[in-house]
Scaffold this motif. Sequence first.
Motif, mmCIF file in Angstrom:
data_model
loop_
_atom_site.group_PDB
_atom_site.id
_atom_site.type_symbol
_atom_site.label_atom_id
_atom_site.label_comp_id
_atom_site.label_asym_id
_atom_site.label_seq_id
_atom_site.Cartn_x
_atom_site.Cartn_y
_atom_site.Cartn_z
ATOM 1 N N UNK A 101 -14.183 6.685 14.199
ATOM 2 C CA UNK A 101 -14.040 8.142 14.121
ATOM 3 C C UNK A 101 -13.133 8.692 15.216
ATOM 4 N N UNK A 102 -13.125 8.058 16.377
ATOM 5 C CA UNK A 102 -12.290 8.562 17.471
ATOM 6 C C UNK A 102 -10.813 8.496 17.109
ATOM 7 N N UNK A 103 -10.407 7.415 16.456
ATOM 8 C CA UNK A 103 -9.006 7.283 16.047
ATOM 9 C C UNK A 103 -8.683 8.276 14.931
ATOM 10 N N UNK A 104 -9.600 8.418 13.978
ATOM 11 C CA UNK A 104 -9.367 9.371 12.891
ATOM 12 C C UNK A 104 -9.195 10.786 13.436
ATOM 13 N N UNK A 164 -5.682 6.856 4.537
ATOM 14 C CA UNK A 164 -6.294 8.098 5.036
ATOM 15 C C UNK A 164 -7.687 8.344 4.459
ATOM 16 N N UNK A 165 -8.044 7.608 3.405
ATOM 17 C CA UNK A 165 -9.380 7.739 2.825
ATOM 18 C C UNK A 165 -10.156 6.454 3.089
ATOM 19 N N UNK A 166 -11.192 6.574 3.902
ATOM 20 C CA UNK A 166 -11.905 5.386 4.373
ATOM 21 C C UNK A 166 -13.368 5.385 3.945
ATOM 22 N N UNK A 167 -13.857 4.212 3.644
ATOM 23 C CA UNK A 167 -15.279 4.006 3.442
ATOM 24 C C UNK A 167 -15.805 3.057 4.503
ATOM 25 N N UNK A 168 -17.091 3.164 4.809
ATOM 26 C CA UNK A 168 -17.741 2.279 5.769
ATOM 27 C C UNK A 168 -19.003 1.714 5.117
ATOM 28 N N UNK A 172 -12.382 5.514 -1.568
ATOM 29 C CA UNK A 172 -11.537 5.159 -0.419
ATOM 30 C C UNK A 172 -10.445 4.177 -0.811
ATOM 31 N N UNK A 173 -9.373 4.202 -0.052
ATOM 32 C CA UNK A 173 -8.314 3.201 -0.238
ATOM 33 C C UNK A 173 -8.492 2.029 0.725
ATOM 34 N N UNK A 174 -9.402 2.201 1.699
ATOM 35 C CA UNK A 174 -9.695 1.123 2.650
ATOM 36 C C UNK A 174 -11.172 1.194 3.028
ATOM 37 N N UNK A 175 -11.774 0.026 3.206
ATOM 38 C CA UNK A 175 -13.207 -0.039 3.492
ATOM 39 C C UNK A 175 -13.445 -0.922 4.717
ATOM 40 N N UNK A 179 -8.114 11.615 16.436
ATOM 41 C CA UNK A 179 -6.821 11.669 17.117
ATOM 42 C C UNK A 179 -5.664 11.806 16.128
ATOM 43 N N UNK A 180 -5.825 11.217 14.962
ATOM 44 C CA UNK A 180 -4.763 11.243 13.951
ATOM 45 C C UNK A 180 -4.885 12.432 13.001
ATOM 46 N N UNK A 181 -5.906 13.269 13.215
ATOM 47 C CA UNK A 181 -6.084 14.431 12.356
ATOM 48 C C UNK A 181 -6.556 14.080 10.959
ATOM 49 N N UNK A 182 -7.273 12.965 10.817
ATOM 50 C CA UNK A 182 -7.786 12.518 9.517
ATOM 51 C C UNK A 182 -9.288 12.776 9.472
ATOM 52 N N UNK A 183 -9.744 13.475 8.461
ATOM 53 C CA UNK A 183 -11.171 13.781 8.346
ATOM 54 C C UNK A 183 -11.914 12.596 7.740
ATOM 55 N N UNK A 184 -13.190 12.470 8.112
ATOM 56 C CA UNK A 184 -14.032 11.411 7.565
ATOM 57 C C UNK A 184 -15.178 12.034 6.785
#
Length: 336
Positions: free
Chosen positions: A200-203, A178-182, A239-242, A205-210
């Motif tokens: 961002x479109x998927x985030x 749920x915590x992403x870096x780019x 982030x937990x995923x990049x 839809x999933x209710x996850x803020x960026x």
Amino acid sequence: MTNIKKVSQLAGVSTATVSRTLKSPDLVTPQTREKVMKAVKQAGYRPNWLATSVKTGKSNSIVVLVPNLVNPFFMRIIEGIEQAAQEKGFSVLLGDTQGKAEREHEYASMVLTNRADGLIQLDHSFPFSDNDADLAASIPMVSVCERIAGHPDYPFIELDNYAAGRALTHHLIGYGHKRFGVIAGQIASQIHHDRLSGIKSVLTEEGISFDEDMLVGGSYRIETGIEGIQQLLAHKQPPTAVFCFNDDIALGAIHEIKRHGLRVPQDISVTGFDNVRTSAYMDPPLTTVDQPAYDMGRRAVEVLSRMINRQPLTRTREILPFSLIERHSTGPVHQD
């Protein structure tokens, strides 16, 4: 032998204007014609290539502008270009521009001066100078991967980067992230916009803020990945995923994550983009998006050949398929 660039400098005009004066003097003003011919005499210029070009109307050469020849992804595209060009009787002139406008202008002018019949651009910039922009309007040109900024009429061969961004995001969310870096490449390009929009479109839809502060980078270099991880790990909640916008960036990112004593993917998952040959041999092997680079190069030559031969195009945008290659650099989110 003195080259046409020297003549253009002495006359104070573009190389394209010099060529046009020599080929079709009636198309330029008497003042320009006088300046050019005076410069030709002063420079001792003897355009031997011009006689052959005028007879055939073609040089049977194409120019390929590459922003960085070291990038293995571009080399795969060039493999496809070279093979298709040979089959169609074209020689390929490679221009390693290093992203510099001056180099682009110089290589692009070869088409305007009949030393090449068409141009393939692997970057997003318009390669002609302001002085040559009007003359360039009728030049056969195709872009690959990128779209030429401000010039949507030129045909382009690309991936569905928006859909690819969505696929990567669904993959990581499936692991609970749920915590992403780019870590981005060229932020001004259409590729950047499309990939980020897909994420961002998927985030949304999933209710996850960026968090916009988690967007870093700005070039497709290994060093960008290293610097990007340094910035992302400095946050209170890293982030937990990049998402890395190419595999070189991902290589630098994985190296820097390990240097900080963290593990991939146990502490941070990493994705790449391009599926260069080395991505399967990274430690760990990289989850990435496979682009059909060789096919992109071949298709670019096929489209360019039709333009050179004044054959109609059925479409100006061609979207090639991608594949999500799941390897070991992504996994379940670490539970605190």
